[in-house]
Design a protein around this motif. Sequence first.
Motif, PDB file in Angstrom:
ATOM      1  N   ASN A 206     -13.456   4.251  -4.594  1.00 50.03           N
ATOM      2  CA  ASN A 206     -12.809   4.377  -3.290  1.00 50.03           C
ATOM      3  C   ASN A 206     -12.344   5.805  -3.055  1.00 50.03           C
ATOM      4  O   ASN A 206     -11.923   6.505  -3.986  1.00 50.03           O
ATOM      5  CB  ASN A 206     -11.616   3.415  -3.187  1.00 50.03           C
ATOM      6  N   SER A 207     -12.437   6.178  -1.785  1.00 59.25           N
ATOM      7  CA  SER A 207     -11.788   7.414  -1.349  1.00 59.25           C
ATOM      8  C   SER A 207     -11.164   7.105   0.010  1.00 59.25           C
ATOM      9  O   SER A 207     -11.604   7.615   1.046  1.00 59.25           O
ATOM     10  CB  SER A 207     -12.787   8.573  -1.259  1.00 59.25           C
ATOM     11  N   MET A 208     -10.175   6.199  -0.012  1.00 60.33           N
ATOM     12  CA  MET A 208      -9.579   5.709   1.233  1.00 60.33           C
ATOM     13  C   MET A 208      -8.888   6.824   2.015  1.00 60.33           C
ATOM     14  O   MET A 208      -8.915   6.867   3.238  1.00 60.33           O
ATOM     15  CB  MET A 208      -8.578   4.591   0.946  1.00 60.33           C
ATOM     16  N   GLY A 209      -8.213   7.705   1.264  1.00 58.79           N
ATOM     17  CA  GLY A 209      -7.501   8.800   1.930  1.00 58.79           C
ATOM     18  C   GLY A 209      -6.131   8.390   2.457  1.00 58.79           C
ATOM     19  O   GLY A 209      -5.659   8.897   3.480  1.00 58.79           O
ATOM     20  N   LEU A 210      -5.518   7.443   1.767  1.00 61.91           N
ATOM     21  CA  LEU A 210      -4.137   7.021   2.071  1.00 61.91           C
ATOM     22  C   LEU A 210      -3.952   6.449   3.486  1.00 61.91           C
ATOM     23  O   LEU A 210      -2.999   6.780   4.186  1.00 61.91           O
ATOM     24  CB  LEU A 210      -3.183   8.203   1.889  1.00 61.91           C
ATOM     25  N   PRO A 211      -4.870   5.569   3.913  1.00 61.55           N
ATOM     26  CA  PRO A 211      -4.617   4.920   5.208  1.00 61.55           C
ATOM     27  C   PRO A 211      -3.441   3.959   5.054  1.00 61.55           C
ATOM     28  O   PRO A 211      -3.387   3.205   4.096  1.00 61.55           O
ATOM     29  CB  PRO A 211      -5.914   4.153   5.482  1.00 61.55           C
TER      30      PRO A 211
ATOM     31  N   LYS B  85       0.871  -1.184   0.000  1.00 63.34           N
ATOM     32  CA  LYS B  85       0.000   0.000   0.000  1.00 63.34           C
ATOM     33  C   LYS B  85       0.905   1.230   0.000  1.00 63.34           C
ATOM     34  O   LYS B  85       1.987   1.212   0.616  1.00 63.34           O
ATOM     35  CB  LYS B  85      -0.867   0.000   1.270  1.00 63.34           C
ATOM     36  N   SER B  86       0.498   2.309  -0.675  1.00 64.35           N
ATOM     37  CA  SER B  86       1.305   3.536  -0.683  1.00 64.35           C
ATOM     38  C   SER B  86       1.522   4.021   0.743  1.00 64.35           C
ATOM     39  O   SER B  86       0.566   4.161   1.522  1.00 64.35           O
ATOM     40  CB  SER B  86       0.598   4.638  -1.484  1.00 64.35           C
TER      41      SER B  86
ATOM     42  N   ASN C 114      -3.560   4.631 -12.370  1.00 65.41           N
ATOM     43  CA  ASN C 114      -4.246   4.693 -11.077  1.00 65.41           C
ATOM     44  C   ASN C 114      -5.741   4.792 -11.374  1.00 65.41           C
ATOM     45  O   ASN C 114      -6.166   4.841 -12.528  1.00 65.41           O
ATOM     46  CB  ASN C 114      -3.747   5.935 -10.298  1.00 65.41           C
ATOM     47  N   SER C 115      -6.558   4.804 -10.337  1.00 67.05           N
ATOM     48  CA  SER C 115      -8.010   4.903 -10.548  1.00 67.05           C
ATOM     49  C   SER C 115      -8.345   6.182 -11.334  1.00 67.05           C
ATOM     50  O   SER C 115      -7.578   7.143 -11.333  1.00 67.05           O
ATOM     51  CB  SER C 115      -8.719   4.949  -9.188  1.00 67.05           C
TER      52      SER C 115
ATOM     53  N   SER D  98      -0.191   9.952  -8.046  1.00 73.45           N
ATOM     54  CA  SER D  98      -1.546  10.039  -8.602  1.00 73.45           C
ATOM     55  C   SER D  98      -2.673   9.732  -7.630  1.00 73.45           C
ATOM     56  O   SER D  98      -3.751   9.306  -8.048  1.00 73.45           O
ATOM     57  CB  SER D  98      -1.638   9.084  -9.788  1.00 73.45           C
ATOM     58  N   CYS D  99      -2.449   9.891  -6.333  1.00 73.11           N
ATOM     59  CA  CYS D  99      -3.565   9.645  -5.414  1.00 73.11           C
ATOM     60  C   CYS D  99      -4.622  10.730  -5.616  1.00 73.11           C
ATOM     61  O   CYS D  99      -4.336  11.918  -5.485  1.00 73.11           O
ATOM     62  CB  CYS D  99      -3.112   9.653  -3.955  1.00 73.11           C
ATOM     63  N   PRO D 100      -5.882  10.324  -5.932  1.00 75.07           N
ATOM     64  CA  PRO D 100      -6.928  11.320  -6.208  1.00 75.07           C
ATOM     65  C   PRO D 100      -7.794  11.672  -4.998  1.00 75.07           C
ATOM     66  O   PRO D 100      -8.749  12.435  -5.141  1.00 75.07           O
ATOM     67  CB  PRO D 100      -7.785  10.575  -7.253  1.00 75.07           C
ATOM     68  N   ASN D 101      -7.444  11.148  -3.834  1.00 73.30           N
ATOM     69  CA  ASN D 101      -8.424  11.207  -2.733  1.00 73.30           C
ATOM     70  C   ASN D 101      -8.000  12.014  -1.520  1.00 73.30           C
ATOM     71  O   ASN D 101      -8.534  11.817  -0.429  1.00 73.30           O
ATOM     72  CB  ASN D 101      -8.762   9.777  -2.291  1.00 73.30           C
TER      73      ASN D 101
ATOM     74  N   ASN E  36       4.143   6.951  -6.006  1.00 73.21           N
ATOM     75  CA  ASN E  36       2.764   7.226  -6.389  1.00 73.21           C
ATOM     76  C   ASN E  36       2.578   8.718  -6.604  1.00 73.21           C
ATOM     77  O   ASN E  36       2.611   9.492  -5.650  1.00 73.21           O
ATOM     78  CB  ASN E  36       1.826   6.713  -5.279  1.00 73.21           C
TER      79      ASN E  36
HETATM   80  O1  LIG Z   1      -7.410   6.816  -1.322  1.00 71.11           O
HETATM   81  C1  LIG Z   1      -6.356   6.139  -1.450  1.00 71.11           C
HETATM   82  O2  LIG Z   1      -5.660   5.708  -0.503  1.00 71.11           O
HETATM   83  C2  LIG Z   1      -5.939   5.897  -2.871  1.00 71.11           C
HETATM   84  N1  LIG Z   1      -6.921   5.497  -3.718  1.00 71.11           N
HETATM   85  C3  LIG Z   1      -6.686   5.335  -5.066  1.00 71.11           C
HETATM   86  O3  LIG Z   1      -7.585   4.960  -5.835  1.00 71.11           O
HETATM   87  N2  LIG Z   1      -5.426   5.556  -5.548  1.00 71.11           N
HETATM   88  C4  LIG Z   1      -4.420   5.943  -4.750  1.00 71.11           C
HETATM   89  O4  LIG Z   1      -3.292   6.136  -5.243  1.00 71.11           O
HETATM   90  C5  LIG Z   1      -4.673   6.113  -3.344  1.00 71.11           C
HETATM   91 CL1  LIG Z   1      -3.367   6.558  -2.312  1.00 71.11          CL
END
Ligand SMILES: O=C(O)c1[nH]c(=O)[nH]c(=O)c1Cl
Length: 309
Positions: free
Chosen positions: A67-72, A43-44, A190-191, A126-129, A124
Amino acid sequence: MLQTKIANIKLANCIYNASGPACSSLEELQALGQSAAGAILSKSATLAPRAGNPAPRYVDTPWGSINSMGLPNKGHAYYLAAAKELASFQKPYIVSLSGMSLADNLKMIAEMQEEENIAAIELNLSCPNLPGKPQTAYDFEQTEKVLAAVFAQNNKPLGVKLPPYFDLLHFEQMAQILNQFPLSFVSCINSIGNGLVIDWEKEETLIRPKDGFGGLGGDYIKATALANVRQFYLLLRPEISVVAVGGIKSGQDAFEHILCGAKAVQIGTHLMKTGPSCFAQISAELTAIMQAKGYQSIEDFRGKLKTAA
Ligand SMILES: O=C(O)c1[nH]c(=O)[nH]c(=O)c1Cl
């Protein structure tokens, strides 16, 4: 049959996991090590651990996922320490990094240099979230600045995770920047950022962060992923491998991405939906397609997509 090389990194199987789904804990990384995946990608990571965005933040849908995980994540030191635990699986361990600043990225990259059990770094861009933070790789000047700073200090195989591009001029501008640096690979894509999926019966968004806007994965994005893989395969120096990710859930999908020029393929949404057995499933399907077509290795057809006559 499915072996490949990314720069000088040998993979017994060109199919492995995408960063994000099911690769945040040591247990998840070990499950990938035990699977048929040809590599293990984390995971990033950010400098410090992060809890990420409020749930619901990942939802599977009939056509893929949002997804909008937010880099957890558990923080970069965790993924650095994991390298020794994963060495016994004897497959490349790649650490994904997504620092909250260039300084954070440089600090994390510096700490990864000495660890011989880290085969490569996937930076990475390209995180969009992250609310309020644009995707770095949509800012060409910033991307060039980041890569110049990174390669002033990095000596490990390193690639970048790119967002999808949709304009042919953007492919050319980005390739012109990427070709200036000793990159080992680019991972496309990326997404697709900031999609919106709705539950029409409840009349509400599927996910909570950013009022429901999140990155799309799965069937939604396969055609865009193929286009990005093909463009960068055609525009980048051959020393820079293109790794495909986006909408791969079968041997056929993997075959199509390799036909576009991919040296390896990553599985995200489908891994989330079906678990690590997906690598054996997709490997068997891809092998069957290759045998039916008389191909012994992926190099027999890689990049050889023809234009309709
Ligand atoms: O919200 C995320 O963690 C996330 N979600 C994505 O779809 N791409 C990413 O690079 C990341 Cl870092």
